[in-house]
Design an enzyme around this catalytic site. Structure first.
Site: not given
Ligand code: 4NP
Length: 149
Positions: A3, A6, A8-10, A118
């Site tokens: 994602c 790294n 939240c989703r992955s 997201d």
């Molecule tokens: P992820 O979510 O891609 O599912 O881990 C996010 C985590 C952090 C950020 C964006 C999306 N960020 O902008 O820091």
């Protein structure tokens, strides 16, 4: 499992996929990474940890890292959470032969072209939706490997 951050989703996708491979006794290893490395070394988002635990999956020991070029060789399949992740990785492939390793994970959800949203700026419900979506997808992926083994 890839994602953006790294956190939240992955990490959810990694934890869920590992539990499915364990359920079907499939000997495959799973890892996750972000297309960005801002959260390098951090534990998953507390909301992801909480939702996973509610479902019996412990992801608390995972640590975030950025995707590297070596990952294209280290892994046979690379599942991305959204189209933006897909584009980012496509721009990093060493040559065109690596393109077929990358797929949008939602393609296994019977919803070709959709994405795992997201949840970073959302609430627990958004994380719960992501969990349920990934649980259904990973079940299908594992079952598919199981039937073709
Ligand atoms: P992820 O979510 O891609 O599912 O881990 C996010 C985590 C952090 C950020 C964006 C999306 N960020 O902008 O820091």
């Amino acid at each position: 499992m890839v994602c953006l951050g790294n956190i939240c989703r992955s990490p959810l996708a990694e934890g869920i996929m590992k539990s499915k491979f364990s359920k079907y006794k499939l000997p495959y290893s799973v890892d996750s990474a972000g297309t960005g490395n801002w959260h390098e070394g951090e534990a998953p988002d507390p909301r992801s940890i909480k939702i996973a635990l509610e479902n019996g999956v412990d992801i608390a020991e995972q640590r975030a890292r950025g995707f590297t070029t070596e990952d294209f060789d280290r892994f046979d399949r690379i599942y991305v959470m959204d189209k933006s992740n897909f584009k980012t990785l496509l721009n990093q492939i060493p040559n065109i032969s690596y393109q077929s390793k990358i797929s949008l994970i939602t393609d296994f959800y019977g919803k070709k072209g959709s994405e795992v949203p997201d949840p970073y700026y959302g609430n627990l419900n958004e994380f719960r939706n992501v969990y349920n979506m990934l649980d259904e997808i990973c079940e299908q992926i594992a079952l598919d490997f199981y039937q073709k083994r």
